[in-house]
Write a protein that holds these residues in place. Structure first.
Motif, PDB file in Angstrom:
ATOM      1  N   HIS A   1       0.803  -1.234   0.000  1.00 44.83           N
ATOM      2  CA  HIS A   1       0.000   0.000   0.000  1.00 44.83           C
ATOM      3  C   HIS A   1       0.831   1.277   0.000  1.00 44.83           C
ATOM      4  O   HIS A   1       0.271   2.374  -0.010  1.00 44.83           O
ATOM      5  CB  HIS A   1      -0.917   0.014   1.224  1.00 44.83           C
ATOM      6  CG  HIS A   1      -1.756  -1.207   1.350  1.00 44.83           C
ATOM      7  ND1 HIS A   1      -2.838  -1.453   0.535  1.00 44.83           N
ATOM      8  CD2 HIS A   1      -1.654  -2.273   2.182  1.00 44.83           C
ATOM      9  CE1 HIS A   1      -3.377  -2.614   0.872  1.00 44.83           C
ATOM     10  NE2 HIS A   1      -2.676  -3.125   1.863  1.00 44.83           N
ATOM     11  N   LEU A   2       2.142   1.157   0.070  1.00 43.73           N
ATOM     12  CA  LEU A   2       3.006   2.329   0.200  1.00 43.73           C
ATOM     13  C   LEU A   2       3.683   2.641  -1.130  1.00 43.73           C
ATOM     14  O   LEU A   2       4.460   1.824  -1.625  1.00 43.73           O
ATOM     15  CB  LEU A   2       4.057   2.086   1.292  1.00 43.73           C
ATOM     16  CG  LEU A   2       3.505   1.792   2.688  1.00 43.73           C
ATOM     17  CD1 LEU A   2       4.614   1.334   3.619  1.00 43.73           C
ATOM     18  CD2 LEU A   2       2.782   3.004   3.257  1.00 43.73           C
TER      19      LEU A   2
ATOM     20  N   CYS B   1       5.433   4.798   8.347  1.00 42.39           N
ATOM     21  CA  CYS B   1       5.943   4.970   6.981  1.00 42.39           C
ATOM     22  C   CYS B   1       5.195   6.073   6.247  1.00 42.39           C
ATOM     23  O   CYS B   1       4.026   6.340   6.540  1.00 42.39           O
ATOM     24  CB  CYS B   1       5.791   3.666   6.193  1.00 42.39           C
ATOM     25  SG  CYS B   1       6.799   2.303   6.812  1.00 42.39           S
ATOM     26  N   TYR B   2       5.859   6.676   5.278  1.00 43.78           N
ATOM     27  CA  TYR B   2       5.228   7.677   4.422  1.00 43.78           C
ATOM     28  C   TYR B   2       4.058   7.033   3.673  1.00 43.78           C
ATOM     29  O   TYR B   2       4.249   6.053   2.952  1.00 43.78           O
ATOM     30  CB  TYR B   2       6.254   8.253   3.440  1.00 43.78           C
ATOM     31  CG  TYR B   2       5.656   9.170   2.399  1.00 43.78           C
ATOM     32  CD1 TYR B   2       5.069  10.366   2.773  1.00 43.78           C
ATOM     33  CD2 TYR B   2       5.674   8.829   1.057  1.00 43.78           C
ATOM     34  CE1 TYR B   2       4.520  11.220   1.823  1.00 43.78           C
ATOM     35  CE2 TYR B   2       5.136   9.668   0.095  1.00 43.78           C
ATOM     36  CZ  TYR B   2       4.545  10.868   0.492  1.00 43.78           C
ATOM     37  OH  TYR B   2       3.994  11.701  -0.444  1.00 43.78           O
ATOM     38  N   PRO B   3       2.835   7.579   3.849  1.00 44.53           N
ATOM     39  CA  PRO B   3       1.654   6.927   3.279  1.00 44.53           C
ATOM     40  C   PRO B   3       1.373   7.259   1.824  1.00 44.53           C
ATOM     41  O   PRO B   3       0.523   6.624   1.194  1.00 44.53           O
ATOM     42  CB  PRO B   3       0.520   7.441   4.172  1.00 44.53           C
ATOM     43  CG  PRO B   3       0.983   8.804   4.594  1.00 44.53           C
ATOM     44  CD  PRO B   3       2.486   8.705   4.714  1.00 44.53           C
ATOM     45  N   GLY B   4       2.040   8.267   1.283  1.00 38.89           N
ATOM     46  CA  GLY B   4       1.762   8.699  -0.082  1.00 38.89           C
ATOM     47  C   GLY B   4       0.986   9.998  -0.103  1.00 38.89           C
ATOM     48  O   GLY B   4       0.564  10.513   0.930  1.00 38.89           O
ATOM     49  N   ARG B   5       0.804  10.507  -1.292  1.00 41.51           N
ATOM     50  CA  ARG B   5       0.182  11.818  -1.475  1.00 41.51           C
ATOM     51  C   ARG B   5      -1.283  11.661  -1.830  1.00 41.51           C
ATOM     52  O   ARG B   5      -1.654  10.813  -2.637  1.00 41.51           O
ATOM     53  CB  ARG B   5       0.922  12.536  -2.611  1.00 41.51           C
ATOM     54  CG  ARG B   5       0.569  13.975  -2.766  1.00 41.51           C
ATOM     55  CD  ARG B   5       1.637  14.828  -2.108  1.00 41.51           C
ATOM     56  NE  ARG B   5       1.339  16.215  -2.357  1.00 41.51           N
ATOM     57  CZ  ARG B   5       1.147  17.105  -1.407  1.00 41.51           C
ATOM     58  NH1 ARG B   5       1.260  16.746  -0.154  1.00 41.51           N
ATOM     59  NH2 ARG B   5       0.874  18.346  -1.681  1.00 41.51           N
ATOM     60  N   GLY B   6      -2.117  12.525  -1.227  1.00 46.13           N
ATOM     61  CA  GLY B   6      -3.533  12.580  -1.559  1.00 46.13           C
ATOM     62  C   GLY B   6      -3.843  13.857  -2.306  1.00 46.13           C
ATOM     63  O   GLY B   6      -2.930  14.586  -2.719  1.00 46.13           O
ATOM     64  N   THR B   7      -5.114  14.176  -2.460  1.00 44.98           N
ATOM     65  CA  THR B   7      -5.502  15.363  -3.220  1.00 44.98           C
ATOM     66  C   THR B   7      -5.180  16.662  -2.489  1.00 44.98           C
ATOM     67  O   THR B   7      -4.929  17.681  -3.120  1.00 44.98           O
ATOM     68  CB  THR B   7      -7.005  15.329  -3.548  1.00 44.98           C
ATOM     69  OG1 THR B   7      -7.731  15.155  -2.330  1.00 44.98           O
ATOM     70  CG2 THR B   7      -7.328  14.195  -4.500  1.00 44.98           C
ATOM     71  N   SER B   8      -5.176  16.638  -1.151  1.00 43.68           N
ATOM     72  CA  SER B   8      -4.922  17.875  -0.406  1.00 43.68           C
ATOM     73  C   SER B   8      -3.817  17.693   0.628  1.00 43.68           C
ATOM     74  O   SER B   8      -3.903  18.178   1.745  1.00 43.68           O
ATOM     75  CB  SER B   8      -6.209  18.358   0.275  1.00 43.68           C
ATOM     76  OG  SER B   8      -6.667  17.380   1.190  1.00 43.68           O
ATOM     77  N   GLY B   9      -2.784  16.980   0.253  1.00 46.32           N
ATOM     78  CA  GLY B   9      -1.672  16.735   1.179  1.00 46.32           C
ATOM     79  C   GLY B   9      -1.405  15.245   1.270  1.00 46.32           C
ATOM     80  O   GLY B   9      -1.910  14.448   0.473  1.00 46.32           O
ATOM     81  N   ASP B  10      -0.611  14.873   2.256  1.00 43.22           N
ATOM     82  CA  ASP B  10      -0.297  13.456   2.425  1.00 43.22           C
ATOM     83  C   ASP B  10      -1.532  12.677   2.861  1.00 43.22           C
ATOM     84  O   ASP B  10      -2.426  13.210   3.532  1.00 43.22           O
ATOM     85  CB  ASP B  10       0.801  13.278   3.474  1.00 43.22           C
ATOM     86  CG  ASP B  10       2.152  13.793   2.989  1.00 43.22           C
ATOM     87  OD1 ASP B  10       2.319  13.988   1.766  1.00 43.22           O
ATOM     88  OD2 ASP B  10       3.033  14.010   3.839  1.00 43.22           O
ATOM     89  N   LEU B  11      -1.571  11.408   2.500  1.00 45.13           N
ATOM     90  CA  LEU B  11      -2.669  10.528   2.913  1.00 45.13           C
ATOM     91  C   LEU B  11      -2.618  10.312   4.425  1.00 45.13           C
ATOM     92  O   LEU B  11      -1.571  10.513   5.053  1.00 45.13           O
ATOM     93  CB  LEU B  11      -2.541   9.185   2.196  1.00 45.13           C
ATOM     94  CG  LEU B  11      -2.796   9.205   0.685  1.00 45.13           C
ATOM     95  CD1 LEU B  11      -2.406   7.867   0.065  1.00 45.13           C
ATOM     96  CD2 LEU B  11      -4.258   9.546   0.394  1.00 45.13           C
TER      97      LEU B  11
END
Length: 195
Positions: free
Chosen positions: A17-18, A85-95
């Motif tokens: 998922h990362l 862990c870094y969760p990834g990027r979403g539409t308005s910032g990090d997930l």
């Protein structure tokens, strides 16, 4: 503690998922007296492997009134995100942080940090997890009610540069919360006096 930290740092539970793969970031020791619980590592933190090694961390250290040397002294300060862990990027910032980390690691890690005197809950995810039903409707209300959670916790907004507008609209944070925060941090970090 060393064995547990090694286990956490080798965790691959969320690998599928990362987007950048797993790289758990945490700082802890059995002697830490100040615990900061944040959201999840930023991309910068993921890249460097150093917690709060970004603009948010710079702001946070200013709030606390401590320098990098003290902040990164694991014997005194523990840094534990809700998601390691870094969760990834979403539409308005990090997930949001992934839930697996709290389920897998938090109780075990907290169980080995018995000298923590003050826990700073940074953002909605940490506040929801640690304060449960005692938290208020949102981060603003929870931070405004910070005195209700003393002496164990101080809830804080996220120090992200993205929250500049929040700080401008809530000047009471700087005038009312930060002086208490700095005083409590200094108390927690002061050397113990053993008779």
């Amino acid at each position: 503690m060393d064995a547990l930290l090694a286990e956490i740092r080798s965790c691959r539970a969320c690998a599928a998922h990362l987007p950048l793969g797993p790289r758990p970031v945490v700082q802890a020791s059995a002697t830490a007296r100040l615990l900061l619980v944040g959201q999840a590592p930023s991309m910068t933190v993921h890249t460097t492997g150093v917690p709060w090694n970004d603009k948010s961390g710079e702001q946070l250290r200013r709030w606390l009134g401590i320098d990098r040397e003290v902040f990164y002294d694991a014997t005194r300060v523990a840094l534990m995100p809700m998601g390691f862990c870094y969760p990834g990027r979403g539409t308005s910032g990090d997930l949001p942080p992934r839930r697996e980390c709290a389920e897998l690691w938090q109780a075990r890690l907290l169980g080995q940090m018995k000298q923590v005197e003050l826990t700073l809950l940074i953002g909605q995810y940490a506040q929801r997890h640690f304060l449960g039903e005692t938290r208020k409707a949102g981060v603003t209300e929870t931070v405004a009610a910070f005195a209700q959670y003393a002496p164990r916790y101080i809830p804080l907004p996220h120090p992200s540069p993205r929250n500049t507008g929040w700080f401008k609209h809530h000047p009471w944070f700087e005038s009312d919360v930060l002086p208490v925060l700095r005083e409590r941090v200094q108390q927690a970090l002061a050397p113990s006096i053993v008779p």
